[in-house]
Design an enzyme around this catalytic site. Structure first.
Site, PDB file in Angstrom:
ATOM      1  N   CYS A   1       0.881  -1.158   0.000  1.00 52.24           N
ATOM      2  CA  CYS A   1       0.000   0.000   0.000  1.00 52.24           C
ATOM      3  C   CYS A   1       0.925   1.216   0.000  1.00 52.24           C
ATOM      4  CB  CYS A   1      -0.856  -0.073   1.265  1.00 52.24           C
ATOM      5  SG  CYS A   1      -2.182   1.103   1.354  1.00 52.24           S
TER       6      CYS A   1
ATOM      7  N   CYS B   1      -3.815  -0.702  -3.163  1.00 50.98           N
ATOM      8  CA  CYS B   1      -4.167   0.647  -3.587  1.00 50.98           C
ATOM      9  C   CYS B   1      -3.511   0.925  -4.930  1.00 50.98           C
ATOM     10  CB  CYS B   1      -3.763   1.694  -2.547  1.00 50.98           C
ATOM     11  SG  CYS B   1      -2.020   2.084  -2.466  1.00 50.98           S
TER      12      CYS B   1
ATOM     13  N   CYS C   1       5.042  -0.501  -7.846  1.00 46.71           N
ATOM     14  CA  CYS C   1       5.464  -1.805  -7.341  1.00 46.71           C
ATOM     15  C   CYS C   1       6.647  -2.353  -8.133  1.00 46.71           C
ATOM     16  CB  CYS C   1       4.298  -2.780  -7.415  1.00 46.71           C
ATOM     17  SG  CYS C   1       4.694  -4.398  -6.744  1.00 46.71           S
TER      18      CYS C   1
END
Length: 147
Positions: A10, A83, A90
């Site tokens: 997140c 999210c 990422c």
């Protein structure tokens, strides 16, 4: 052989990913390692996240907010983003086999009275419980096939 690591990401690692970490760890038991991290960690677990999880009988008060960089040298089997911002930033992790994106509203953005904010936290907790419970059931079924 080390247990597969499932990393939940997140942005702030203060609400959604912390809740998901606790729920998934409880649902999967000892076959997997479960951790959470953030791309811009808040440095704390949100007090209302701790409170709504305590209402559900889960203590996350000892969990802490951490940066995803802590896991870059670890073999991460699965990454789950919760999210959109974390999904965009990422990185790939060593050994990563799977990547999933299960987006949830950020309860930290809730406004109003404390009770109104708690309602939002409870709603997100319940949504995370449903989605991660189903994910855990699938992983357990998958593991049973390989025994």
């Amino acid at each position: 052989m080390t247990k597969p690591l499932i990393l939940i990401l997140c942005t702030g690692n203060s609400c959604r990913s912390q809740i998901a970490e606790a729920i998934l760890r409880a649902a999967l038991g000892s076959e997997f390692r479960v951790a959470s991290a953030g791309s811009k960690p808040a440095g704390h677990v949100h007090p209302l996240a701790i409170r709504v999880m305590a209402e559900a009988g889960v203590d996350i008060s000892k969990q802490h907010s951490k940066h995803l960089d802590e896991f870059l040298g670890s073999p991460v089997e699965t990454v789950i983003t919760v999210c959109g911002k974390a999904d965009q930033v990422c990185p790939m992790f060593p050994g990563q086999c799977n990547r999933h994106h299960f987006p949830f509203d950020d309860p930290a953005d809730a406004t109003g009275t404390e009770e109104q904010q708690l309602e939002v936290f409870r709603k997100v907790r319940d949504e995370i419980t449903e989605v991660f419970g189903a994910y855990a059931a699938g992983r357990r079924d998958e593991s049973a096939l390989h025994v």
